[in-house]
Write an enzyme that holds these catalytic residues in place. Sequence first.
Site, PDB file in Angstrom:
ATOM      1  N   LYS A 173      -1.204  -1.425  -4.469  1.00 44.32           N
ATOM      2  CA  LYS A 173      -1.964  -0.226  -4.815  1.00 44.32           C
ATOM      3  C   LYS A 173      -1.221   0.546  -5.891  1.00 44.32           C
ATOM      4  CE  LYS A 173      -1.827   3.411  -2.230  1.00 44.32           C
ATOM      5  NZ  LYS A 173      -1.975   4.131  -0.979  1.00 44.32           N
TER       6      LYS A 173
ATOM      7  N   ASP B  99       0.863  -1.182   0.000  1.00 49.57           N
ATOM      8  CA  ASP B  99       0.000   0.000   0.000  1.00 49.57           C
ATOM      9  C   ASP B  99       0.902   1.235   0.000  1.00 49.57           C
ATOM     10  OD1 ASP B  99      -2.475   1.322   0.092  1.00 49.57           O
ATOM     11  OD2 ASP B  99      -2.477   1.413   2.281  1.00 49.57           O
TER      12      ASP B  99
HETATM   13  C1  LIG Z   1      -1.087   4.922   2.421  1.00 49.01           C
HETATM   14  S1  LIG Z   1       0.153   4.714   3.603  1.00 49.01           S
HETATM   15  C2  LIG Z   1      -0.024   3.046   4.066  1.00 49.01           C
HETATM   16  C3  LIG Z   1      -1.249   2.760   4.897  1.00 49.01           C
HETATM   17  C4  LIG Z   1      -1.186   1.384   5.531  1.00 49.01           C
HETATM   18  N1  LIG Z   1      -1.088   0.320   4.554  1.00 49.01           N
HETATM   19  C5  LIG Z   1      -2.348   1.093   6.443  1.00 49.01           C
HETATM   20  O1  LIG Z   1      -3.117   0.159   6.156  1.00 49.01           O
HETATM   21  O2  LIG Z   1      -2.474   1.747   7.469  1.00 49.01           O
HETATM   22  C6  LIG Z   1       1.613   4.659   2.621  1.00 49.01           C
HETATM   23  C7  LIG Z   1       2.878   4.359   3.405  1.00 49.01           C
HETATM   24  O3  LIG Z   1       3.970   4.212   2.497  1.00 49.01           O
HETATM   25  C8  LIG Z   1       5.142   4.526   3.247  1.00 49.01           C
HETATM   26  N2  LIG Z   1       6.291   4.714   2.346  1.00 49.01           N
HETATM   27  C9  LIG Z   1       6.384   5.570   1.295  1.00 49.01           C
HETATM   28  N3  LIG Z   1       7.602   5.460   0.711  1.00 49.01           N
HETATM   29  C10 LIG Z   1       8.288   4.511   1.424  1.00 49.01           C
HETATM   30  C11 LIG Z   1       9.582   3.926   1.297  1.00 49.01           C
HETATM   31  N4  LIG Z   1      10.429   4.329   0.326  1.00 49.01           N
HETATM   32  N5  LIG Z   1       9.948   2.965   2.173  1.00 49.01           N
HETATM   33  C12 LIG Z   1       9.095   2.560   3.165  1.00 49.01           C
HETATM   34  N6  LIG Z   1       7.849   3.070   3.322  1.00 49.01           N
HETATM   35  C13 LIG Z   1       7.453   4.028   2.471  1.00 49.01           C
HETATM   36  C14 LIG Z   1       4.744   5.786   3.991  1.00 49.01           C
HETATM   37  O4  LIG Z   1       5.611   5.985   5.101  1.00 49.01           O
HETATM   38  C15 LIG Z   1       3.304   5.470   4.384  1.00 49.01           C
HETATM   39  O5  LIG Z   1       3.225   4.987   5.699  1.00 49.01           O
END
Ligand SMILES: C[S@@+](CC[C@H](N)C(=O)[O-])C[C@H]1O[C@@H](n2cnc3c(N)ncnc32)[C@H](O)[C@@H]1O
Length: 209
Positions: free
Chosen positions: A156, A116
């Site tokens: 996603k 996600d």
């Molecule tokens: C939409 S949120 C996820 C929501 C989560 N799946 C939930 O059910 O609560 C997207 C996540 O992607 C993470 N993210 C974005 N780029 C990232 C990276 N390069 N490495 C690790 N996490 C990352 C962000 O920190 C964020 O928490």
Amino acid sequence: MNWLQSRREDPYYRMAKEMGLPSRAAFKLVEIQSRWRVIKRGDYVLDLGAAPGGMTAVAAREAGEKGLVVAVDLADVKVGGYENVKVVKRDVFSEGLEYELMGLTSGRFFDVVISDLSPKHIGDFDLLVLQQLDLLKQVRHIAFKTLRRGGNLVMKSFEHPEMRRYERETSRMFYKFERFVPRSSPRGSAEFFQIYLGFRRRGLGGGVP
Ligand SMILES: C[S@@+](CC[C@H](N)C(=O)[O-])C[C@H]1O[C@@H](n2cnc3c(N)ncnc32)[C@H](O)[C@@H]1O
């Protein structure tokens, strides 16, 4: 309507609060699960972009106490008392991550990889979609290294001309591929989920053939 007001009126946001789930994203996995049952009892699930942990909670419940969820994010993941969750606070681009993940499962390949992941939204939609594509290429790289034969991959994504090519390349490695827009996706959002079922080989191989 401002952002705070529309969030208060969002039924999934309210339901998540009432059920003590850390995010409304949980319901997207509930919908995917009720349609394809991607996660089975005892499965090992890799959850990429897991924070704050809504989908992690659903995956942990579905996998059960004999299963395991490894939740990866740069931010903190709330595990909410689930003993079958291990958290890895790392960037998904960090080198050698797949070997660290396999270490956490004592070498067992994952049955399911879910992602996600979303880049931070800075207002420029074209840039957001391109960054998303980079994230998805990394998800595929990690999945191809860590997924068992027959395993499932759920991710996603956003609509983009390049996305079709990405899907064509990725779907060759699975028996079945479908696109899905959950009812719980935010209204007006361009997001959809790519559901790949039945990985054709076992992990730790090379890249896209
Ligand atoms: C939409 S949120 C996820 C929501 C989560 N799946 C939930 O059910 O609560 C997207 C996540 O992607 C993470 N993210 C974005 N780029 C990232 C990276 N390069 N490495 C690790 N996490 C990352 C962000 O920190 C964020 O928490």
